[in-house]
Design a protein around this motif. Structure first.
Motif, mmCIF file in Angstrom:
data_model
loop_
_atom_site.group_PDB
_atom_site.id
_atom_site.type_symbol
_atom_site.label_atom_id
_atom_site.label_comp_id
_atom_site.label_asym_id
_atom_site.label_seq_id
_atom_site.Cartn_x
_atom_site.Cartn_y
_atom_site.Cartn_z
ATOM 1 N N ASN A 29 32.822 63.008 26.694
ATOM 2 C CA ASN A 29 31.765 63.123 27.690
ATOM 3 C C ASN A 29 31.922 62.129 28.839
ATOM 4 O O ASN A 29 30.953 61.538 29.306
ATOM 5 C CB ASN A 29 30.391 62.966 27.025
ATOM 6 N N ASN A 30 33.152 61.943 29.309
ATOM 7 C CA ASN A 30 33.435 61.052 30.432
ATOM 8 C C ASN A 30 33.841 61.833 31.673
ATOM 9 O O ASN A 30 34.359 62.946 31.576
ATOM 10 C CB ASN A 30 34.579 60.099 30.078
ATOM 11 N N ILE A 31 33.638 61.226 32.825
ATOM 12 C CA ILE A 31 34.168 61.745 34.085
ATOM 13 C C ILE A 31 35.300 60.826 34.517
ATOM 14 O O ILE A 31 35.094 59.632 34.723
ATOM 15 C CB ILE A 31 33.090 61.796 35.176
ATOM 16 N N GLY A 278 33.822 70.625 29.641
ATOM 17 C CA GLY A 278 33.290 69.614 30.546
ATOM 18 C C GLY A 278 32.177 68.810 29.912
ATOM 19 O O GLY A 278 31.885 68.923 28.716
ATOM 20 N N VAL A 279 31.538 67.980 30.713
ATOM 21 C CA VAL A 279 30.546 67.048 30.187
ATOM 22 C C VAL A 279 29.277 67.778 29.750
ATOM 23 O O VAL A 279 29.019 68.922 30.150
ATOM 24 C CB VAL A 279 30.202 65.966 31.246
ATOM 25 N N TYR A 280 28.492 67.092 28.937
ATOM 26 C CA TYR A 280 27.236 67.649 28.442
ATOM 27 C C TYR A 280 26.161 66.572 28.529
ATOM 28 O O TYR A 280 26.416 65.421 28.883
ATOM 29 C CB TYR A 280 27.391 68.149 27.007
ATOM 30 N N GLY A 281 24.936 66.937 28.198
ATOM 31 C CA GLY A 281 23.830 65.973 28.244
ATOM 32 C C GLY A 281 22.800 66.389 29.266
ATOM 33 O O GLY A 281 22.558 67.581 29.486
ATOM 34 N N ASP A 282 22.180 65.401 29.913
ATOM 35 C CA ASP A 282 21.117 65.740 30.844
ATOM 36 C C ASP A 282 21.687 66.390 32.093
ATOM 37 O O ASP A 282 22.859 66.240 32.426
ATOM 38 C CB ASP A 282 20.270 64.509 31.190
ATOM 39 N N GLU A 283 20.818 67.098 32.805
ATOM 40 C CA GLU A 283 21.264 67.881 33.950
ATOM 41 C C GLU A 283 21.830 67.017 35.062
ATOM 42 O O GLU A 283 22.743 67.427 35.783
ATOM 43 C CB GLU A 283 20.108 68.740 34.469
ATOM 44 N N ALA A 284 21.321 65.806 35.227
ATOM 45 C CA ALA A 284 21.823 64.927 36.289
ATOM 46 C C ALA A 284 23.286 64.564 36.056
ATOM 47 O O ALA A 284 24.091 64.493 36.993
ATOM 48 C CB ALA A 284 20.965 63.665 36.373
ATOM 49 N N GLU A 287 25.385 67.689 36.716
ATOM 50 C CA GLU A 287 25.413 67.958 38.148
ATOM 51 C C GLU A 287 26.310 66.968 38.872
ATOM 52 O O GLU A 287 27.006 67.326 39.831
ATOM 53 C CB GLU A 287 23.995 67.885 38.712
ATOM 54 N N HIS A 288 26.321 65.716 38.405
ATOM 55 C CA HIS A 288 27.211 64.719 39.018
ATOM 56 C C HIS A 288 28.671 65.147 38.887
ATOM 57 O O HIS A 288 29.448 65.047 39.843
ATOM 58 C CB HIS A 288 26.994 63.360 38.352
ATOM 59 N N ALA A 289 29.064 65.640 37.716
ATOM 60 C CA ALA A 289 30.445 66.090 37.516
ATOM 61 C C ALA A 289 30.778 67.255 38.431
ATOM 62 O O ALA A 289 31.892 67.340 38.977
ATOM 63 C CB ALA A 289 30.650 66.486 36.061
ATOM 64 N N MET A 290 29.828 68.144 38.639
ATOM 65 C CA MET A 290 30.079 69.331 39.454
ATOM 66 C C MET A 290 30.077 69.036 40.950
ATOM 67 O O MET A 290 30.662 69.787 41.734
ATOM 68 C CB MET A 290 29.033 70.403 39.149
ATOM 69 N N SER A 291 29.437 67.934 41.352
ATOM 70 C CA SER A 291 29.241 67.687 42.777
ATOM 71 C C SER A 291 30.299 66.789 43.401
ATOM 72 O O SER A 291 30.273 66.572 44.616
ATOM 73 C CB SER A 291 27.862 67.053 42.999
#
Length: 496
Positions: A29-31, A278-284, A287-291
């Motif tokens: 779960n890392n970026i 990809g990452v999981y957890g809270d939406e923020a 969304e950070h990974a996608m943005s």
């Protein structure tokens, strides 16, 4: 903004003390983003000699080389990189046209029990060869690759260089630009099993490399080429494979869900949810990974055609050349010589009996000339026992040969006849000239011997009448006895 990679697990060596072995590390779960600025060939997550690690649900992107690398052993000798799980990672926008021989996930050496599963890999752009999605390199053994989605790669979605008993099943490979699936080396064992995969493409080539022997088990796959018919060739003509539209929702816009799974299920394909990569957890966090901003993935420019002048005064051989020798039995090196044609140094080929191959020692270059007229000029000095070959080839499989010269027994010959007599222990200036591309068809050679007029032989036939580009330029000592050949004043020129 990393100088090198993101996470390093294990070492390149195997420590003698087992308590020093690294194992059972979880990277989850890392970026890992925007890396390799000081060391471009760094990897997002690197695993060396280390076992039973879990690399899961990571977002790895915007790097110059490979996303995840597992194993550190070329060939089949002992490796500790076993039992690793590489699952549900989103790996994309790698390479950026900088480096070659890379992939989304790269494996190396014996890796029994290692699993690559549920990864989503896309937008891989190498500089030269090898922008692959899943890449089993030298000695990769005992690896299961399943339920992976790979698309928009420069080269194939999958490549095995050589390895043993890997299983590639239930994957989706789509939109490789050069080809889709590659196998490089044939070995005397089961290289891999390739089954229940879906391959979708819109370019020319499906399979690349060596196929058709019994070293692979292949069948039960689905193939669909958008807009054109499919020709499977020798690689997969099994009765259990089909040619049919897999009925994805919108593959051109990266939606590989099934509008109707019935066609895929005819080969036993089990649908999987690629959105879990990809990452999981809270939406923020998601969304950070996608943005994160991503680089524009442009096709790397073709390397410029190689031209050079080399008198061996300041280096051991031409820049960009490759040398193959049996080191203890001979070699190739620039040496000081009282008979140098110019300056004080020459390039010396030393041949002996017992070489690993008859064609050792050998020096090759990769000019990448495909149009215009090319000329290769060099001075050569032969001994009585010398047997030497100069040849031009393309990069086809099998390769095709254009001009070819042999220097042997005091004679110069082409592929079909003797061209002229040659002196021993004197410098001879040779110039080979050939047109390339659409104008290819024959070639010429000029021979200049001291105190004799230059002799030019025109309209010599190519070894293969389909040869039309210079990808491989070879200088090969072919003697099977003690022999020395000297080269000097080598140059390669090109005219448009």
């Amino acid at each position: 903004d990393l100088g090198a990679g993101g996470v390093r697990v294990g070492e390149t060596r195997i420590a003698s003390n087992e308590s020093e072995w690294t194992h059972d590390i979880v990277v989850d779960n890392n970026i890992i983003y925007d890396a390799g600025h000081l060391f471009p060939c760094a990897v997002g997550v690197w695993i060396g000699n280390s076992a039973d690690n879990e690399i899961t649900h990571n977002e790895i992107s915007n790097m110059y080389y490979t996303g995840i690398s597992v194993g550190w052993r070329w060939g089949y000798d002992r490796s500790l990189a076993t039992g690793n799980r590489i699952e549900n990672n989103h790996i994309h926008h790698l390479g950026k046209g900088w480096l070659s021989d890379m992939g989304g996930i790269y494996t190396l050496g014996p890796s029994q029990g290692t699993v690559l599963r549920g990864n989503r890999i896309h937008d891989i752009e190498s500089w030269g060869y090898g922008g692959w999605g899943l890449y089993n390199d030298e000695g990769s053994t005992g690896i299961l690759l399943e339920n992976n989605l790979v698309y928009r790669t420069k080269s194939g979605g999958y490549h095995q260089h050589y390895g043993r008993e890997n299983v590639i099943r239930n994957n989706i490979f789509a939109f490789g630009r050069e080809y889709q699936i590659r196998r490089s080396r044939v070995e005397k064992h089961l290289s891999f099993t390739y089954e229940r995969n879906i391959v979708l493409w819109d370019s020319e080539k499906l399979f690349h490399g060596n196929w058709g022997d019994d070293g692979v088990e292949i069948g039960g796959n689905l193939y669909w080429r958008m807009g054109k018919p499919v020709e499977l060739g020798k690689a997969d003509t099994s009765d259990s494979s089909i040619v049919a539209d897999p009925l994805f929702v919108d593959p051109l816009n990266d939606d590989f869900r099934f509008a109707d799974p019935s066609v895929a299920k005819t080969i036993g394909f089990q649908p999987f949810d690629a959105s879990q990569a990809g990452v999981y957890g809270d939406e923020a966090w998601k969304e950070h990974a996608m943005s994160l901003p991503l680089p524009e993935m442009r096709q790397a420019p073709s390397p410029p055609p190689l031209t050079f002048r080399e008198d061996f005064e300041y280096g051991d051989r031409p820049v960009g050349s490759s040398v193959s020798v049996t080191p203890e039995l001979g070699g190739i090196q620039a040496i000081e010589s009282p008979v140098a044609r110019s300056g004080t140094k020459v390039l010396q080929f030393t041949d002996t009996p017992g070489q690993k191959h008859r064609y050792y020692p050998m020096m090759t270059l990769s000019p990448k000339h495909n149009e215009g007229t090319t000329s290769c000029q060099f001075a050569i000095r032969l001994e009585t026992n010398s047997v030497f070959q100069h040849e031009w080839r393309d990069s086809s499989h099998p390769y095709r040969t254009g001009p070819s010269l042999w220097f042997e027994n005091g004679k110069l010959r082409s592929s079909n006849r003797v061209l002229t007599e040659l002196p021993i222990n004197e410098w001879i200036l040779i110039e080979v000239t050939a047109k390339l591309g659409e104008d290819a068809g024959d070639w010429s050679v000029s021979v200049s011997i001291p105190n004799q007029p230059t002799k030019t032989i025109d309209q010599l036939p190519l070894v293969s009448d389909k040869w039309n580009q210079l990808d491989w330029l070879g200088f090969v000592s072919q003697a099977d006895t003690d022999a020395v050949v000297l080269l000097d004043d080598l140059q390669l020129t090109r005219k448009e």
